[in-house]
Write a protein that holds these residues in place. Sequence first.
Motif, PDB file in Angstrom:
ATOM      1  N   SER A 184     -35.270  26.362  12.238  1.00 44.57           N
ATOM      2  CA  SER A 184     -35.077  26.145  10.818  1.00 44.57           C
ATOM      3  C   SER A 184     -36.490  25.960  10.269  1.00 44.57           C
ATOM      4  O   SER A 184     -37.114  24.914  10.481  1.00 44.57           O
ATOM      5  CB  SER A 184     -34.236  24.887  10.551  1.00 44.57           C
TER       6      SER A 184
ATOM      7  N   TYR B  97     -27.390  19.933  16.099  1.00 45.22           N
ATOM      8  CA  TYR B  97     -27.378  19.743  14.649  1.00 45.22           C
ATOM      9  C   TYR B  97     -25.929  19.832  14.141  1.00 45.22           C
ATOM     10  O   TYR B  97     -25.179  20.735  14.550  1.00 45.22           O
ATOM     11  CB  TYR B  97     -28.280  20.815  14.026  1.00 45.22           C
TER      12      TYR B  97
ATOM     13  N   ASP C  83     -32.814  26.196  20.030  1.00 51.77           N
ATOM     14  CA  ASP C  83     -33.170  25.857  18.650  1.00 51.77           C
ATOM     15  C   ASP C  83     -34.358  24.905  18.759  1.00 51.77           C
ATOM     16  O   ASP C  83     -34.214  23.759  19.194  1.00 51.77           O
ATOM     17  CB  ASP C  83     -31.977  25.194  17.944  1.00 51.77           C
TER      18      ASP C  83
ATOM     19  N   SER D  92     -31.808  30.991   5.900  1.00 54.23           N
ATOM     20  CA  SER D  92     -31.806  29.565   6.252  1.00 54.23           C
ATOM     21  C   SER D  92     -31.788  29.465   7.766  1.00 54.23           C
ATOM     22  O   SER D  92     -31.514  30.466   8.456  1.00 54.23           O
ATOM     23  CB  SER D  92     -30.561  28.855   5.675  1.00 54.23           C
ATOM     24  N   GLY D  93     -32.029  28.262   8.267  1.00 50.80           N
ATOM     25  CA  GLY D  93     -31.891  28.050   9.707  1.00 50.80           C
ATOM     26  C   GLY D  93     -30.455  28.337  10.132  1.00 50.80           C
ATOM     27  O   GLY D  93     -30.206  28.920  11.187  1.00 50.80           O
ATOM     28  N   SER D  94     -29.504  27.954   9.284  1.00 48.19           N
ATOM     29  CA  SER D  94     -28.094  28.174   9.622  1.00 48.19           C
ATOM     30  C   SER D  94     -27.780  29.669   9.670  1.00 48.19           C
ATOM     31  O   SER D  94     -27.024  30.123  10.535  1.00 48.19           O
ATOM     32  CB  SER D  94     -27.194  27.484   8.591  1.00 48.19           C
TER      33      SER D  94
ATOM     34  N   THR E 147     -37.231  25.538   7.408  1.00 47.68           N
ATOM     35  CA  THR E 147     -37.106  24.558   6.324  1.00 47.68           C
ATOM     36  C   THR E 147     -37.870  23.278   6.680  1.00 47.68           C
ATOM     37  O   THR E 147     -38.262  22.525   5.797  1.00 47.68           O
ATOM     38  CB  THR E 147     -35.596  24.206   6.178  1.00 47.68           C
ATOM     39  N   LYS E 148     -38.061  23.044   7.980  1.00 48.54           N
ATOM     40  CA  LYS E 148     -38.644  21.781   8.449  1.00 48.54           C
ATOM     41  C   LYS E 148     -40.166  21.921   8.601  1.00 48.54           C
ATOM     42  O   LYS E 148     -40.829  22.244   7.642  1.00 48.54           O
ATOM     43  CB  LYS E 148     -37.963  21.346   9.743  1.00 48.54           C
TER      44      LYS E 148
HETATM   45  C1  LIG Z   1     -32.185  21.385  14.525  1.00 44.81           C
HETATM   46  C2  LIG Z   1     -31.712  22.101  13.293  1.00 44.81           C
HETATM   47  N1  LIG Z   1     -31.338  23.377  13.393  1.00 44.81           N
HETATM   48  C3  LIG Z   1     -30.905  24.060  12.314  1.00 44.81           C
HETATM   49  C4  LIG Z   1     -30.813  23.464  11.072  1.00 44.81           C
HETATM   50  C5  LIG Z   1     -30.293  24.253   9.903  1.00 44.81           C
HETATM   51  O1  LIG Z   1     -31.353  24.701   9.140  1.00 44.81           O
HETATM   52  P1  LIG Z   1     -31.254  25.023   7.566  1.00 44.81           P
HETATM   53  O2  LIG Z   1     -31.027  23.715   6.875  1.00 44.81           O
HETATM   54  O3  LIG Z   1     -32.551  25.667   7.285  1.00 44.81           O
HETATM   55  O4  LIG Z   1     -30.086  25.926   7.402  1.00 44.81           O
HETATM   56  C6  LIG Z   1     -31.221  22.142  10.934  1.00 44.81           C
HETATM   57  C7  LIG Z   1     -31.138  21.484   9.616  1.00 44.81           C
HETATM   58  O5  LIG Z   1     -31.313  20.299   9.480  1.00 44.81           O
HETATM   59  C8  LIG Z   1     -31.672  21.435  12.073  1.00 44.81           C
HETATM   60  O6  LIG Z   1     -32.047  20.154  11.997  1.00 44.81           O
END
Ligand SMILES: Cc1ncc(COP(=O)(O)O)c(C=O)c1O
Length: 394
Positions: A196, A102, A174, A77-79, A198-199
């Motif tokens: 991330s 975030y 980021d 994940s981004g996190s 995911t976006k």
């Molecule tokens: C700027 C930013 N960085 C990191 C993340 C975390 O990513 P993930 O949801 O893939 O863990 C997000 C999630 O919304 C985000 O908006």
Amino acid sequence: MTGFNTKLVYGKGLNNLHDNCTGAVNVPLYQSTTYAFKDIDGENKYDYSRSLNPTREYLEDQIACLEDAKHGFAYASGSAAIHAVFTLFKPGDHIVVSKNIYGGTFRLINDYLKNLDIEFTQVDTQDLADVESAIKPNTKAIYFETIDNPFMKVTSVKHIAEIAHKHGVFTIVDNTFLTPYLQQALNLGADIVIHSATKYLGGHSDVIAGLVVTNNEEVADKLYFCQNAVGGILAPEDCMLVIRGIKTLSVRLDRHIQNAEKVLQYLDSKTDEIKHIYYPGRAGDETDEIARNELKGYGGVITFELSDNVDPKAFVNSPELIWLAVSLGSVESLIELPYYMTHAELPVEERNKVGITPQLVRLSVGLEDPEDLIADLEQAFAKAKKLTAVESAK
Ligand SMILES: Cc1ncc(COP(=O)(O)O)c(C=O)c1O
């Protein structure tokens, strides 16, 4: 093969499709945890998929080449990617971090990393004097998002990297909101870039993923160590979804931007219902020039503050096409109230301090027809607008 769009489609190159001996035009999905050794003394490049998986390797090479980087890493994940980057630091280290980040990163810092005795100072990264004065002898990095969330203000990667280099600390960006299509932050001086995926990179709300790139060999070794030792790697099917998303990144982002411009024009006309619109290039200060110089485009996310005559909850409950949901950067448009949703991790005082009020709306403009999006917003405004005393007396 140097064109950005060609790299989106083919990654590092056609012959980077590994041992694809079938003529398949897609990189194979290597759904295998383990790889047979030819003999006990032989060396295997691949031995176990946490350590290396060919589908993941394709994606990691691809993001590296899109960012002009030597090394790319894919996390669950981004996190997880952000956490992996923070494992570079040890107790006693200090990190300067943007005050607008975030909410999940804020939570990771405050509820986890601080317990490991890593120290943080939050600053306004648009204020370079503020950034520089926060640097201490034990500072190891400056961490920020190029476009901050939710106010869409642009921080200069170039200027921050100059300060960071002067003090011998890392610049960590980021760049989820921009992707390498709109900014290649390593080329502007950053040492580590996180996404991330995911976006926008995944782009279809169907995969959670994180990517990191760097040119620094020591950092790369540590990021790989974290993948292998902690194990938060991206699964091969999820790598496939990100690889597929990336192929259309530029086409999608061009349309996201076009649609956002049309929606912005409409929102500009709602002078009675909207107090303020936040979008890169519209801050009316020196950050607009930074946006013009360092970004190739501003993406599809728009934040705006509703006037007191619009009920924010009624407003976001009313769209029939736009989804009430967190996240951004996908084909479908999403709307949310940061105060109650994406930024609810922040204590109320913190939300108030940075100006995240209950009237603030974040809209991620998707790829639908902009006329449909505008009609949907128009009917939402009509439902959510509070009647004046005179109107309700009629
Ligand atoms: C700027 C930013 N960085 C990191 C993340 C975390 O990513 P993930 O949801 O893939 O863990 C997000 C999630 O919304 C985000 O908006």
